[in-house]
Write an enzyme that holds these catalytic residues in place. Structure first.
Site, short mmCIF file in Angstrom:
data_model
loop_
_atom_site.label_atom_id
_atom_site.label_comp_id
_atom_site.label_asym_id
_atom_site.label_seq_id
_atom_site.Cartn_x
_atom_site.Cartn_y
_atom_site.Cartn_z
N LEU A 423 31.85 34.29 48.93
CA LEU A 423 32.68 33.51 47.79
C LEU A 423 33.51 34.36 46.97
O LEU A 423 34.69 33.67 46.62
CB LEU A 423 31.77 32.87 47.08
CG LEU A 423 30.91 31.81 47.68
CD1 LEU A 423 29.52 31.35 46.57
CD2 LEU A 423 31.58 30.70 48.19
N GLY A 426 33.77 41.32 43.27
CA GLY A 426 34.39 41.85 42.09
C GLY A 426 33.64 43.15 42.06
O GLY A 426 33.13 43.80 42.63
N GLN A 428 31.16 44.07 40.11
CA GLN A 428 29.82 44.04 39.90
C GLN A 428 29.16 43.75 41.26
O GLN A 428 27.93 44.21 41.55
CB GLN A 428 29.49 43.08 39.22
CG GLN A 428 28.90 43.82 37.73
CD GLN A 428 30.26 43.78 36.82
OE1 GLN A 428 31.00 42.57 36.91
NE2 GLN A 428 30.70 44.81 36.10
N GLY A 429 29.86 43.39 42.40
CA GLY A 429 29.22 42.88 43.64
C GLY A 429 30.07 41.83 44.34
O GLY A 429 30.90 41.44 43.97
N LYS A 445 24.36 36.62 44.50
CA LYS A 445 25.14 37.94 44.12
C LYS A 445 24.39 39.21 44.54
O LYS A 445 23.39 39.58 44.11
CB LYS A 445 25.41 37.82 42.78
CG LYS A 445 26.19 39.31 42.46
CD LYS A 445 27.00 38.85 41.09
CE LYS A 445 26.49 39.44 40.06
NZ LYS A 445 27.07 39.58 38.87
N ASP A 542 32.78 40.33 30.08
CA ASP A 542 33.68 40.32 31.19
C ASP A 542 34.22 38.67 31.30
O ASP A 542 34.30 38.32 32.29
CB ASP A 542 33.01 40.75 32.45
CG ASP A 542 34.11 41.21 33.39
OD1 ASP A 542 35.14 41.08 33.24
OD2 ASP A 542 33.61 41.44 34.94
#
Ligand code: NAG
Ligand code: NAG
Ligand code: NAG
Ligand code: NAG
Ligand code: NAG
Ligand code: NAG
Ligand code: NAG
Ligand code: NAG
Ligand code: NAG
Length: 746
Positions: A423, A426, A428-429, A445, A542
């Protein structure tokens, strides 16, 4: 006789046609005897310095030969040309904007360029700014107005990294394509007063990539910086494409042995000699075969030039391609005849190998299965599974909120992390779409943090996030710890992110102002809740368009808590390594590493600005460039140009006052000093007020506690003491900046 006459007539007519054709083809050639030099610089056709020597007016070059060193200028401008390139580019000397200070005065000089019909190459140039108290914009128009720029801060000369242009002493931004004019402006936060001893000036310029290498000594070398740097302009012939131009052979500029190419972007076409030929493709018969045998000596033995190419050959008794770079020429070995039962042996060996292979793979599979199980157990422990399970069993009521998923379960749900399920990706993952049994959709995630020192904190975050129950925050359903990196399972939000809708990503719809305002209000409420109402205040760190998701009813859901930090209630700030997305990052936090809830306020301010301006101000997707969006917005407001930069698609007579008020609020949110920014609570209130079209009287900063209540979702009241069992939490302890006890007493 009759036939003869008409035959002659035909001949004559054909001759006439050929002559006129030739005459017309010659019309696009320069007249003979053109001056092709301007000082040391060769001025190739289609450029020219005299009438009849250039192809179109845009290729006229003014040669100023009044001084000892003649200089070439573009058309009638004062843009000095340094080089001409056959591949549709030319190099000019750019100028530099400077902003200098001494203790009492400012000496400012901005710079601009109008290149007429030439575009500034977006692939080969960069916008660069130098200075330790510096932000710089480059703005202009490409149909719509655009602005981009960068920000550079440093405190001491020693902090500056020689040779590296990365935001400390030097910063860079890409320039958009299709730009023909620009204006550069420079500004500083503190008039260089804090860095005057080693950096009295800021500079900014557009230069060819690689033509300027940052050096620390440039911070105080005025003459080195203001001499001007080369930059590249693009040119093409005419305004037609190749196929259009070919239909008009009279005016077609590409001559013999050439190919025509359309530029990657924009109008016009360019000519090139075909491979193996060289010369000027715009001159008749100028593209000539290259004799490769002479120029590059490619063969190890004899070389033969052909039209457009060459080949090598080997002497008799030798084999190979004969090329220096290839196999060269080697002595031919005569094959020997063998009499050997080769097939039988081969079959025997194959069967043996096959059997061995079967055995090995079987044992391998068994071993691997065992290993995987062991590994999962190991990861589970590593990732704090035991700790989490303990925590969960200690708490009543957590069971339904947080679930520990097994690795298999998530693998199945995501079709083994198939690419089609991604999807988003980013810092972070990676986020995958998962389908659990019963067709339940979730977002999974796969985090990138695999750092052992963060495990306790990770567990802590899971537990805290599980308790957040706010309609505008994405719900965490569970996690999986059996994998090398911990994984989080969230509720699936169906309608993409605010970024998709603001940037017209395929399938996203246009958001009218009312919806934007409501989304902003909901986001502000969610943040206000995180800051002041959750059991341990949480700083999201963020906030950006991409992290605000929308459901079917366009209700905002704040997501991605990967960077979030908990702030113990007895502390107002913590020191952390600076993390977040550049364009949205609070400059004060960037400067001091002190994280407060005001950092989220800044990021939220940038989101508001984006909702207000849409794509009217093209500040590029690359976040580094978006760093100056807020600064540009504020400077436009100061210059009373707000209405020019608001999104024209949402601006109308009815809501102009409301937009102005939101703009004023956004401006406060992105204030340079954190303490001057409003709190999220105040922002949420103001927005809610505006939304209801009741003017809330802004300025009362100390809100009553009860006033805050209305925006909170349900709160679990058991949450205050969860952390008493885990001993101490090191925030960003990798960096050893600060570690403190989280006593949880309240
Ligand atoms: C300067 O250029 C012009 C034409 O471009 C030419 O007529 C003139 O002789 C040149 N002068 C010198 C000093 O080269
Ligand atoms: C600043 O520069 C101006 C102009 O060069 C000069 O007159 C003035 O004395 C300078 N001030 C200081 C404090 O150096
Ligand atoms: C910078 O200088 C201007 C005048 O040139 C002044 O108005 C402003 O207050 C100064 N700012 C700082 C931070 O010193
Ligand atoms: C800048 O550095 C690059 C790579 O190190 C080098 O190729 C280039 O020539 C340098 N440019 C200048 C102006 O020194
Ligand atoms: C910085 O690097 C440049 C070359 O890249 C070199 O000439 C210069 O001496 C260096 N300066 C310092 C202070 O190291
Ligand atoms: C300033 O830059 C110029 C040109 O690059 C150089 O010749 C000069 O030595 C520099 N001066 C100092 C003080 O570094
Ligand atoms: C193309 O150029 C011709 C002449 O150079 C001009 O008349 C015409 O308007 C141009 N067309 C476009 C679409 O710019
Ligand atoms: C330059 O950019 C404009 C868009 O601003 C485009 O229409 C034009 O075709 C481009 N020209 C060239 C020569 O690339
Ligand atoms: C080319 O020839 C030289 C001697 O004539 C020989 O030493 C060299 O190995 C040859 N190179 C190749 C690639 O055959």
């Amino acid at each position: 006789m009759r036939m003869g006459l008409s035959g002659r007539l035909m001949e004559f007519i054909i001759l006439m046609i050929m002559l006129t054709a030739r005459a017309k083809a010659a019309a696009i050639q320069p007249k003979p005897g053109c001056q092709r030099r301007c000082g040391n610089l060769r001025v190739p056709y289609p450029f020219g310095t005299e009438n009849g020597c250039f192809m179109e007016n845009k290729f006229f070059i003014r040669c100023d030969n009044t001084s000892d060193t003649p200089k070439a200028f573009l058309q009638r401008s004062n843009i000095e040309v340094l080089d001409f390139y056959p591949d549709s580019q030319l190099r000019i000397r750019g100028s530099v904007a400077s902003d200098c200070y001494n203790s009492s005065e400012r000496f400012y000089s901005d710079t601009w360029l109008r290149s007429g019909l030439y575009n500034i190459s977006h692939t080969r140039n960069k916008f660069t700014a130098i200075g330790c108290d510096t932000y710089a914009f480059i703005q202009g128009s490409i149909g719509q107005s655009y602005a981009t720029g960068c920000l550079s801060l440093c405190n001491r000369r020693n902090d500056v990294i020689n040779g590296s242009c990365s935001g400390i002493g030097c910063c860079q931004a890409a320039i958009p394509r299709g730009v023909r004019d620009y204006q550069i402006s420079l500004a500083s936060y503190f008039n260089h007063s804090k860095v005057l001893s080693f950096n009295p000036c800021s500079y900014a310029f557009v230069a060819e990539d690689g033509a300027y290498n940052f050096s620390v000594s440039d911070l105080d070398n005025y003459s080195a910086m203001t001499r001007g740097f080369p930059m590249i302009l693009d040119w093409t012939i005419g305004n037609q494409t190749c196929s259009e131009a070919k239909k008009d052979p009279e005016n077609y500029a590409c001559k013999e042995n050439t190919i025509c190419e359309d530029p990657e972007f924009g109008n016009g076409y360019m000519c090139k000699c075909i491979d193996g030929f060289q010369g000027n493709p715009y001159l008749s018969n100028d593209c000539q075969d290259i004799n490769e045998c002479e120029t590059s000596k490619p063969c190890n033995s004899s070389c033969h030039n052909t039209i457009g190419s060459f080949y090598c050959s080997c002497p008799e008794g030798y084999e190979g391609d004969g090329r220096q770079t290839g196999t060269g020429c080697t002595y031919k070995v005569k094959p020997q005849n063998e009499k050997f039962p080769i097939t039988q042996i081969a079959i025997g060996i194959s069967i043996g190998i096959f059997a061995l292979f079967l055995f090995i793979s079987w044992s391998f599979l068994v071993l691997r299965q065992r290993k995987i199980l062991k590994l999962r157990e190991k990861y589970f422990k590593q990732n704090g599974g035991i700790l989490l399970r303990e925590q969960l069993s200690n708490r009543e009521g957590y069971g339904e909120n947080v679930r520990i998923f097994a690795a298999d379960e998530l693998e199945k749900a995501t079709n083994n992390y198939h690419e089609s399920r991604i999807l988003g990706q980013g810092g972070q993952g990676t986020v995958y779409k998962g389908i659990l049994p019963g067709n339940r959709m979730v977002a999974i995630k796969k985090s990138r943090i695999g750092d052992q020192s963060q495990v306790e904190q990770f567990v802590n975050e899971i537990i805290v996030l599980c308790q957040i129950n706010h309609r505008n925050v994405v719900k965490l359903l569970g996690c999986c710890l059996e994998t090398p990196v911990p994984m989080l399972v969230y509720e699936y939000v169906t309608n993409g992110s605010l970024f998709d809708h603001m940037h017209n990503v395929a399938g996203a719809s246009f958001l009218p102002w009312e919806t934007r305002l409501r989304i902003a209000t909901e986001t502000a409420e969610a943040l206000s809740y995180l800051h002041s109402a959750a059991c341990v205040p949480i700083i999201h760190r963020d906030i950006k368009l991409a992290n605000i998701l929308l459901d079917d009813h366009y209700t905002a859901k704040v997501s991605d808590f990967g960077a979030s930090r908990l702030i113990p209630s007895d502390k107002a700030q913590i020191t952390t390594i600076v993390q977040g997305t550049f364009g949205y990052l609070d400059p004060e936090y960037m400067h001091t590493s002190l994280l407060t809830e005001k950092s989220d306020v800044y990021s939220f301010g940038v989101v508001l600005i984006e909702l207000l301006t849409g794509q009217k101000v093209v500040c590029f997707e690359r976040s580094e460039e978006k760093r100056v969006l807020a600064l540009y917005f504020v400077s436009s407001m100061k210059e009373d140009r707000l209405l020019e930069i608001l999104d024209p698609r949402v601006l109308n007579d009815v809501n102009v006052e409301q937009l102005k008020e939101v703009a004023a609020l956004a401006r406060q949110c992105v204030g340079v000093k954190g303490e001057e920014r409003p709190t999220m609570k105040e922002v949420a209130h103001e927005l809610a007020g505006l939304q209801a079209m009741e003017k809330y009287h802004w300025g009362k900063r100390n809100l009553q506690a009860e006033e805050a209540e209305y925006l909170l979702g349900e709160l679990s009241n058991t949450c205050g003491d969860y952390a008493t069992t885990s001993s101490s939490m090191g925030y960003d302890s990798i960096n050893n900046q600060i570690a403190f006890e989280l006593d949880g007493a309240r």
